[in-house]
Design a protein around this motif. Structure first.
Motif, PDB file in Angstrom:
ATOM      1  N   ARG A 185     -45.433  61.827  47.536  1.00  0.00           N
ATOM      2  CA  ARG A 185     -44.074  61.705  47.042  1.00  0.00           C
ATOM      3  C   ARG A 185     -43.901  60.372  46.324  1.00  0.00           C
ATOM      4  O   ARG A 185     -44.295  59.317  46.824  1.00  0.00           O
ATOM      5  CB  ARG A 185     -43.068  61.820  48.183  1.00  0.00           C
ATOM      6  N   ILE A 186     -43.304  60.412  45.126  1.00  0.00           N
ATOM      7  CA  ILE A 186     -43.157  59.224  44.294  1.00  0.00           C
ATOM      8  C   ILE A 186     -41.680  59.024  43.973  1.00  0.00           C
ATOM      9  O   ILE A 186     -41.002  59.959  43.524  1.00  0.00           O
ATOM     10  CB  ILE A 186     -43.946  59.361  42.976  1.00  0.00           C
ATOM     11  N   ASP A 187     -41.193  57.826  44.195  1.00  0.00           N
ATOM     12  CA  ASP A 187     -39.843  57.479  43.772  1.00  0.00           C
ATOM     13  C   ASP A 187     -39.867  57.231  42.267  1.00  0.00           C
ATOM     14  O   ASP A 187     -40.581  56.345  41.782  1.00  0.00           O
ATOM     15  CB  ASP A 187     -39.355  56.233  44.510  1.00  0.00           C
ATOM     16  N   VAL A 188     -39.100  58.024  41.520  1.00  0.00           N
ATOM     17  CA  VAL A 188     -39.163  57.961  40.060  1.00  0.00           C
ATOM     18  C   VAL A 188     -38.669  56.614  39.543  1.00  0.00           C
ATOM     19  O   VAL A 188     -39.209  56.075  38.566  1.00  0.00           O
ATOM     20  CB  VAL A 188     -38.351  59.126  39.445  1.00  0.00           C
ATOM     21  N   ASN A 189     -37.656  56.030  40.171  1.00  0.00           N
ATOM     22  CA  ASN A 189     -37.173  54.721  39.735  1.00  0.00           C
ATOM     23  C   ASN A 189     -38.250  53.651  39.907  1.00  0.00           C
ATOM     24  O   ASN A 189     -38.449  52.809  39.025  1.00  0.00           O
ATOM     25  CB  ASN A 189     -35.915  54.329  40.523  1.00  0.00           C
ATOM     26  N   ALA A 190     -38.972  53.700  41.040  1.00  0.00           N
ATOM     27  CA  ALA A 190     -40.057  52.746  41.256  1.00  0.00           C
ATOM     28  C   ALA A 190     -41.198  52.995  40.274  1.00  0.00           C
ATOM     29  O   ALA A 190     -41.815  52.042  39.767  1.00  0.00           O
ATOM     30  CB  ALA A 190     -40.565  52.858  42.697  1.00  0.00           C
ATOM     31  N   GLY A 217     -32.759  57.977  44.277  1.00  0.00           N
ATOM     32  CA  GLY A 217     -33.464  58.845  45.212  1.00  0.00           C
ATOM     33  C   GLY A 217     -34.243  59.974  44.551  1.00  0.00           C
ATOM     34  O   GLY A 217     -34.786  60.839  45.246  1.00  0.00           O
ATOM     35  N   MET A 218     -34.332  59.961  43.248  1.00  0.00           N
ATOM     36  CA  MET A 218     -35.071  61.004  42.511  1.00  0.00           C
ATOM     37  C   MET A 218     -36.561  60.868  42.801  1.00  0.00           C
ATOM     38  O   MET A 218     -37.141  59.789  42.680  1.00  0.00           O
ATOM     39  CB  MET A 218     -34.799  60.850  41.018  1.00  0.00           C
ATOM     40  N   GLU A 219     -37.189  61.981  43.194  1.00  0.00           N
ATOM     41  CA  GLU A 219     -38.605  61.950  43.567  1.00  0.00           C
ATOM     42  C   GLU A 219     -39.383  63.062  42.863  1.00  0.00           C
ATOM     43  O   GLU A 219     -38.818  64.045  42.406  1.00  0.00           O
ATOM     44  CB  GLU A 219     -38.768  62.113  45.085  1.00  0.00           C
ATOM     45  N   MET A 220     -40.691  62.837  42.797  1.00  0.00           N
ATOM     46  CA  MET A 220     -41.599  63.851  42.274  1.00  0.00           C
ATOM     47  C   MET A 220     -42.909  63.747  43.034  1.00  0.00           C
ATOM     48  O   MET A 220     -43.173  62.749  43.717  1.00  0.00           O
ATOM     49  CB  MET A 220     -41.820  63.674  40.762  1.00  0.00           C
ATOM     50  N   THR A 221     -43.743  64.767  42.935  1.00  0.00           N
ATOM     51  CA  THR A 221     -45.021  64.799  43.646  1.00  0.00           C
ATOM     52  C   THR A 221     -46.156  64.580  42.662  1.00  0.00           C
ATOM     53  O   THR A 221     -46.233  65.258  41.631  1.00  0.00           O
ATOM     54  CB  THR A 221     -45.215  66.146  44.358  1.00  0.00           C
ATOM     55  N   ILE A 304     -50.961  64.459  33.166  1.00  0.00           N
ATOM     56  CA  ILE A 304     -49.797  65.200  33.669  1.00  0.00           C
ATOM     57  C   ILE A 304     -50.144  66.657  33.954  1.00  0.00           C
ATOM     58  O   ILE A 304     -49.799  67.201  35.014  1.00  0.00           O
ATOM     59  CB  ILE A 304     -48.637  65.087  32.659  1.00  0.00           C
ATOM     60  N   THR A 305     -50.836  67.316  33.020  1.00  0.00           N
ATOM     61  CA  THR A 305     -51.143  68.741  33.215  1.00  0.00           C
ATOM     62  C   THR A 305     -52.129  68.958  34.348  1.00  0.00           C
ATOM     63  O   THR A 305     -52.068  69.983  35.036  1.00  0.00           O
ATOM     64  CB  THR A 305     -51.687  69.353  31.925  1.00  0.00           C
ATOM     65  N   ARG A 306     -53.049  68.004  34.570  1.00  0.00           N
ATOM     66  CA  ARG A 306     -54.003  68.148  35.677  1.00  0.00           C
ATOM     67  C   ARG A 306     -53.300  68.081  37.031  1.00  0.00           C
ATOM     68  O   ARG A 306     -53.869  68.497  38.042  1.00  0.00           O
ATOM     69  CB  ARG A 306     -55.071  67.055  35.594  1.00  0.00           C
ATOM     70  N   GLN A 307     -52.077  67.561  37.050  1.00  0.00           N
ATOM     71  CA  GLN A 307     -51.324  67.470  38.303  1.00  0.00           C
ATOM     72  C   GLN A 307     -50.210  68.510  38.380  1.00  0.00           C
ATOM     73  O   GLN A 307     -49.327  68.419  39.236  1.00  0.00           O
ATOM     74  CB  GLN A 307     -50.743  66.061  38.463  1.00  0.00           C
ATOM     75  N   GLY A 308     -50.260  69.495  37.494  1.00  0.00           N
ATOM     76  CA  GLY A 308     -49.311  70.591  37.563  1.00  0.00           C
ATOM     77  C   GLY A 308     -48.030  70.395  36.790  1.00  0.00           C
ATOM     78  O   GLY A 308     -47.124  71.235  36.869  1.00  0.00           O
ATOM     79  N   GLY A 309     -47.928  69.322  36.023  1.00  0.00           N
ATOM     80  CA  GLY A 309     -46.724  69.068  35.249  1.00  0.00           C
ATOM     81  C   GLY A 309     -46.865  69.507  33.804  1.00  0.00           C
ATOM     82  O   GLY A 309     -47.911  70.008  33.383  1.00  0.00           O
ATOM     83  N   THR A 310     -45.811  69.326  33.044  1.00  0.00           N
ATOM     84  CA  THR A 310     -45.826  69.628  31.618  1.00  0.00           C
ATOM     85  C   THR A 310     -45.222  68.460  30.856  1.00  0.00           C
ATOM     86  O   THR A 310     -44.401  67.701  31.393  1.00  0.00           O
ATOM     87  CB  THR A 310     -45.023  70.900  31.291  1.00  0.00           C
TER      88      THR A 310
END
Length: 329
Positions: A185-190, A217-221, A304-310
């Motif tokens: 879990r990654i804090d997007v602001n950080a 508090g916005m997060e992403m994986t 990004i794509t290797r981690q499932g994102g676009t």
């Protein structure tokens, strides 16, 4: 035909059975023995004639395969009327076409690789030549102010070369499949603060303003270190696009389905012809004098794509370029 071991074994077995059957027939009655020999001769002749024809078909098929392998103009193997051989020929034709396609793809990839290596050599040669020129100017520059300016310019050139080599090494590691992303879990602001940190001084020097509007508090994986590298490449592109006195706006959307980050600059945006190829490796735009090496965005998309994102890029309706990163939840 008799070079085949199975044919020789069958011939020996057939002769043994024929001899035994004929002997038994003659023991019972001479006519039975003669009939047995005649029937065995007929069956043997028919079998060997059929087998010989099959071997001739296989020999023709072998010749055609050899022609296909050694003749670039010939692609197909002629059809056969026989069931098993027809199936075999069809499969060989498919395999041949696929091998040809793969060979053509390898040739194109080899050509692109050669062009890329030439481009990399050129990109490295240019700052090296400039650095050598600056060093020669330093020898004949008595003023302290001039020397500091030349040294600062030399430092920037070496930083550019370091970035190019570092990006190429990261791309090669990703291509080789030896990178293991540490998902968490990654804090997007950080994440955005860490990505912006290396650009704070250059942005201040060039008067580039940054406005961030990310929900608390916005997060992403994902892997924070690699994603920070990807965002830095986007910020670098946006800073170059915005130019002196420009603006960069960073916004985010957090929904139950996905997390989205949008990074927009106030520059002129992209050429229409460049949009479909922005993330291609070593593509530097329609303008041959475009800045950059054509590596940063390709590396960014790979991470990004290797981690499932676009990631997408387009021109904003109000002007400038906008990059959108989205990760599903």
């Amino acid at each position: 035909m008799f070079r085949g071991r199975e044919v020789r074994r069958f011939a020996v077995l057939f002769l043994v059975i024929t001899a035994a059957a004929a002997a038994a027939g003659f023991a019972i009655r001479p006519a039975a023995g003669a009939l047995t020999l005649a029937l065995a001769a007929a069956l043997g002749t028919a079998f060997f004639a059929f087998t010989k024809a099959r071997y001739r078909s296989i020999a023709r098929l072998s010749e055609q395969i050899d022609l296909v392998l050694h003749n670039a103009e010939r692609l197909y193997i002629s059809e056969s009327d026989e069931g098993e051989l027809a199936i075999l020929q069809s499969e060989i034709t498919k395999m041949t076409l696929r091998i040809r396609e793969q060979n053509e793809a390898l040739k194109r990839e080899k050509g692109r690789l050669a062009e890329s290596l030439a481009d990399i050599a050129h990109q490295l040669r240019t700052p090296l030549t400039s650095a050598n020129l600056i060093l020669s100017l330093l020898k004949n520059s008595p003023g302290e102010k001039e020397r500091k300016a030349l040294l600062r310019e030399t430092e920037e050139l070496f930083l550019k070369m370091e970035w190019l080599i570092d990006s190429l090494l990261k791309l090669s590691r990703l291509d080789a499949g030896i990178v293991e992303f540490q998902s968490g879990r990654i804090d997007v602001n950080a994440l955005m603060s860490a990505a912006l940190r290396p650009f704070l001084i250059p942005m201040e020097l060039h008067g580039v303003q940054v406005r961030t509007d990310l929900p608390r508090g916005m997060e992403m994986t994902g892997d924070g270190d690699w994603l920070s590298q990807a965002v830095q490449n986007i910020l670098k592109n946006c800073m170059e696009g915005a130019g002196d006195g420009g603006r960069i706006e960073i916004s985010g959307v957090d929904t139950p389905l996905y997390t989205e980050i949008a990074i927009r600059d106030s520059g002129p945006g992209f050429e229409k012809e460049d949009l479909p190829r922005l993330f291609e490796r070593f593509y530097r735009g329609k303008d041959s004098g475009a800045a950059g090496y054509g590596i940063g965005l390709a590396l960014c998309k790979t991470i990004i794509t290797r981690q499932g994102g676009t990631i997408t890029a387009k021109n904003h309706p109000q002007g400038g370029a906008v990059f959108t990163i989205r990760f599903p939840k």
